[in-house]
Design an enzyme around this catalytic site. Structure first.
Site, PDB file in Angstrom:
ATOM      1  N   ASP A 114       0.808  -1.234   0.000  1.00 28.23           N
ATOM      2  CA  ASP A 114       0.000   0.000   0.000  1.00 28.23           C
ATOM      3  C   ASP A 114       0.841   1.285   0.000  1.00 28.23           C
ATOM      4  O   ASP A 114       0.296   2.380  -0.119  1.00 28.23           O
ATOM      5  CB  ASP A 114      -0.979   0.007   1.178  1.00 28.23           C
ATOM      6  CG  ASP A 114      -0.296  -0.174   2.517  1.00 28.23           C
ATOM      7  OD1 ASP A 114       0.877  -0.615   2.554  1.00 28.23           O
ATOM      8  OD2 ASP A 114      -0.945   0.111   3.543  1.00 28.23           O
ATOM      9  N   GLU A 201      10.949  -3.499  12.703  1.00 31.79           N
ATOM     10  CA  GLU A 201      12.123  -2.989  11.995  1.00 31.79           C
ATOM     11  C   GLU A 201      13.363  -3.157  12.858  1.00 31.79           C
ATOM     12  O   GLU A 201      14.419  -3.616  12.391  1.00 31.79           O
ATOM     13  CB  GLU A 201      11.929  -1.504  11.642  1.00 31.79           C
ATOM     14  CG  GLU A 201      10.780  -1.233  10.667  1.00 31.79           C
ATOM     15  CD  GLU A 201       9.406  -1.120  11.329  1.00 31.79           C
ATOM     16  OE1 GLU A 201       9.282  -1.411  12.539  1.00 31.79           O
ATOM     17  OE2 GLU A 201       8.449  -0.738  10.614  1.00 31.79           O
TER      18      GLU A 201
HETATM   19  N1  UDP Z   1      -0.611  -7.827   5.144  1.00 30.75           N
HETATM   20  C1  UDP Z   1      -0.774  -9.208   5.034  1.00 30.75           C
HETATM   21  N2  UDP Z   1      -1.765  -9.816   5.761  1.00 30.75           N
HETATM   22  C2  UDP Z   1      -2.629  -9.118   6.580  1.00 30.75           C
HETATM   23  C3  UDP Z   1      -2.448  -7.723   6.696  1.00 30.75           C
HETATM   24  C4  UDP Z   1      -1.423  -7.110   5.971  1.00 30.75           C
HETATM   25  O1  UDP Z   1      -0.037  -9.855   4.287  1.00 30.75           O
HETATM   26  O2  UDP Z   1      -3.513  -9.739   7.212  1.00 30.75           O
HETATM   27  C5  UDP Z   1       0.446  -7.163   4.351  1.00 30.75           C
HETATM   28  C6  UDP Z   1      -0.021  -5.891   3.633  1.00 30.75           C
HETATM   29  O3  UDP Z   1      -0.551  -6.207   2.358  1.00 30.75           O
HETATM   30  C7  UDP Z   1       1.253  -5.058   3.565  1.00 30.75           C
HETATM   31  C8  UDP Z   1       2.013  -5.492   4.832  1.00 30.75           C
HETATM   32  O4  UDP Z   1       1.471  -6.755   5.230  1.00 30.75           O
HETATM   33  O5  UDP Z   1       2.028  -5.346   2.412  1.00 30.75           O
HETATM   34  C9  UDP Z   1       1.866  -4.499   5.981  1.00 30.75           C
HETATM   35  O6  UDP Z   1       0.503  -4.347   6.308  1.00 30.75           O
HETATM   36  P1  UDP Z   1      -0.188  -2.905   6.454  1.00 30.75           P
HETATM   37  O7  UDP Z   1       0.093  -2.103   5.221  1.00 30.75           O
HETATM   38  O8  UDP Z   1      -1.617  -3.095   6.834  1.00 30.75           O
HETATM   39  O9  UDP Z   1       0.626  -2.325   7.688  1.00 30.75           O
HETATM   40  P2  UDP Z   1       0.799  -0.820   8.171  1.00 30.75           P
HETATM   41  O10 UDP Z   1       0.715   0.085   6.982  1.00 30.75           O
HETATM   42  O11 UDP Z   1      -0.298  -0.596   9.127  1.00 30.75           O
HETATM   43  O12 UDP Z   1       2.149  -0.820   8.792  1.00 30.75           O
HETATM   44 MN    MN Z   2       0.752  -0.149   5.003  1.00 27.78          MN
END
Ligand code: UDP
Ligand code: MN
Length: 254
Positions: A114, A201
């Protein structure tokens, strides 16, 4: 020839998934020497992602690694409750360790599906000798969260983070790259589940480097080439009504 850039992307099924992957892939097509490692959070590879990658024009590896059910977010859980992407990023690191070796020249970085990536990011990623860092926009409650660097040497002297500034490495997942040789040398370095939220991280970085070894990139950490954007879930209330009548607007359309 520069190093191969291995971007690790965890992804999961939801209405916006194909749009997210499309947006990413069309940036990645602009990058020379690029290899996309896409890891589905699912028990099987889905046809949607399989077909998507096959027509993407990119060099890629497609794997799947489902998040164990006890670590999956519930439908109404706030997203900070459980770490996301752990299983998938670890599966990609394992793939790298069993399929690449000392003769490969590469840099690994973590590209959530995203976020928004400038094509200029990849020139910086390609410069990583051991572990490189750069600013990330729109994260940690700030316009930009970034390392403070000496412009001439790239030495990192501090961080501007305000959100959990006590993290060993107060930077976002999108803010660093690790040379393939480091990933191969530190062969047990992985992400972990049972750690404080926001410390993923730091978890990986503390296993592979120290703060004073970091290489500050992107013009002394003054340029923003990646943004921690987040996609709003679309309103599909009419679709839901259609579905109850056994219909859908995308019958026969992926
Ligand atoms: N993701 C996943 N399974 C889930 C939720 C998220 O594989 O149940 C993936 C999502 O597509 C993204 C990454 O893990 O590539 C991080 O998730 P997210 O963007 O929701 O995290 P944030 O932006 O809150 O750090
Ligand atoms: Mn994200």
């Amino acid at each position: 020839d520069g190093p191969v850039i291995y971007a690790i992307t965890p992804t999961f099924t939801r209405p916006v998934q194909k749009a997210e992957l499309t947006r990413l892939s069309q940036t990645f097509l602009l990058v020379p020497n690029f290899h996309w490692i896409v890891v589905e959070d699912s028990p099987k590879k889905t046809p949607l992602v399989t077909n998507f990658l096959a027509q993407s024009g990119l060099r890629y590896t497609h794997i799947n690694a489902p998040t164990p059910s006890n670590y999956k977010l519930g439908k109404h859980d706030p997203n900070w409750k459980k770490p996301r992407g752990v299983e998938q990023r670890n599966a990609a690191l394992r793939w790298i360790r069993s399929n690449l070796n000392e003769s490969n020249n590469g840099v690994i970085f973590f590209a959530d599906d995203d976020n928004t990536y400038s094509r200029h990011l990849f020139k910086e990623v390609a410069k990583v000798k051991r572990v490189g860092v750069w600013p990330v926009g729109l994260v940690g409650g700030l316009m930009v969260e970034r390392p403070i660097c000496d412009k001439a040497t790239g030495k990192v002297t501090g961080f501007n983070a305000v959100w959990k500034p006590d993290r060993p490495f107060p930077i976002d997942m999108a803010g660093f790259g690790i040379n393939l040789q480091v990933i191969l040398e530190k062969k047990t370095a992985l992400f972990a589940y049972d750690i404080q939220s926001g410390f993923q991280e730091s978890e990986i970085l503390k296993q592979v480097t120290t703060r004073d070894e970091l290489e500050g990139l992107a013009d002394g950490c003054t340029k923003v080439y990646v943004w921690h954007t987040r996609t709003q879930a679309p309103v599909l209330n009419t679709e839901t009504i259609l579905n109850k009548k056994g219909k859908s607007s995308n019958d026969g359309i992926e």
